[in-house]
Design an enzyme around this catalytic site. Sequence first.
Site, PDB file in Angstrom:
ATOM      1  CG  HIS A 172      24.283   3.074  11.571  1.00 37.31           C
ATOM      2  ND1 HIS A 172      24.562   3.311  10.723  1.00 37.31           N
ATOM      3  CD2 HIS A 172      22.118   3.667  10.381  1.00 37.31           C
ATOM      4  CE1 HIS A 172      23.177   4.361   9.938  1.00 37.31           C
ATOM      5  NE2 HIS A 172      22.533   4.069   9.901  1.00 37.31           N
ATOM      6  CG  ASN A 232      -2.222   0.541   0.655  1.00 40.60           C
ATOM      7  OD1 ASN A 232      -2.561   1.631   0.261  1.00 40.60           O
ATOM      8  ND2 ASN A 232      -3.245   0.327   1.600  1.00 40.60           N
ATOM      9  N   GLY A 288      -1.047  -1.353   9.044  1.00 41.59           N
ATOM     10  CA  GLY A 288      -0.469  -0.643   8.609  1.00 41.59           C
ATOM     11  C   GLY A 288       0.630   0.611   9.482  1.00 41.59           C
ATOM     12  NE  ARG A 326       3.235  -8.930  24.760  1.00 40.85           N
ATOM     13  CZ  ARG A 326       1.885  -8.313  24.814  1.00 40.85           C
ATOM     14  NH1 ARG A 326       1.934  -7.805  23.134  1.00 40.85           N
ATOM     15  NH2 ARG A 326       0.702  -8.343  25.479  1.00 40.85           N
ATOM     16  CB  THR A 370      12.924  -6.054  17.854  1.00 41.33           C
ATOM     17  OG1 THR A 370      11.867  -6.967  19.220  1.00 41.33           O
ATOM     18  CG2 THR A 370      12.034  -4.423  17.926  1.00 41.33           C
TER      19      THR A 370
END
Length: 187
Positions: A113, A83, A140, A178, A163
């Site tokens: 980084h 989208n 979204g 989670r 993550t």
Amino acid sequence: MKTEKEKMLAGELYDPMDAQLLAERGRARTLLKLLNDSDPSAKEKRAGILHGLFGVQSDVFIEPPFYCDYGTNIRFGTNVFMNFNCVVLDVAAVTIGDFVLCGPNVQIYTASHPMDAALRRRGLECGAPVTIAADVWIGGGVIICPGVTIGPGSVIGAGSVVTRSVPEGVFAAGNPCRVIRPISLFA
């Protein structure tokens, strides 16, 4: 000796200001401008731009605007939908499986980084691949971080920050994302 591009694709520290990488990002920026400025009815033109951007024919429908670093490090399965306003930082491989749906403002990051400030001051970067398996729905505003894999059939709730990898067939959400529950056939 490895080129900076070879280091980048291997997940090693590399110099993003390398002439080859600058040229390849510049090429992508030019194609993205053409895509993002194209008329919605110009389907063949858009398909040609996407072929040039990704380096292969792909069965992906992208609602512009769309942004990426290189394009050539992204592989799409069939019937993929992205989208408006999606961003893919593809300094490492991004693999998106069949029938994946991405909501607006989804951001997929392979770029990172070093934690060491001295290395950051030298301008070095690194990356880790992202894999999104078939039949995944990404809500979204989701951010997917480097090195993440999302298992087949899973759903990522809107606004989540992913993550860690997500297993197959679950609804996962939150910041950090989670697993909330398994997805049943009629849920």
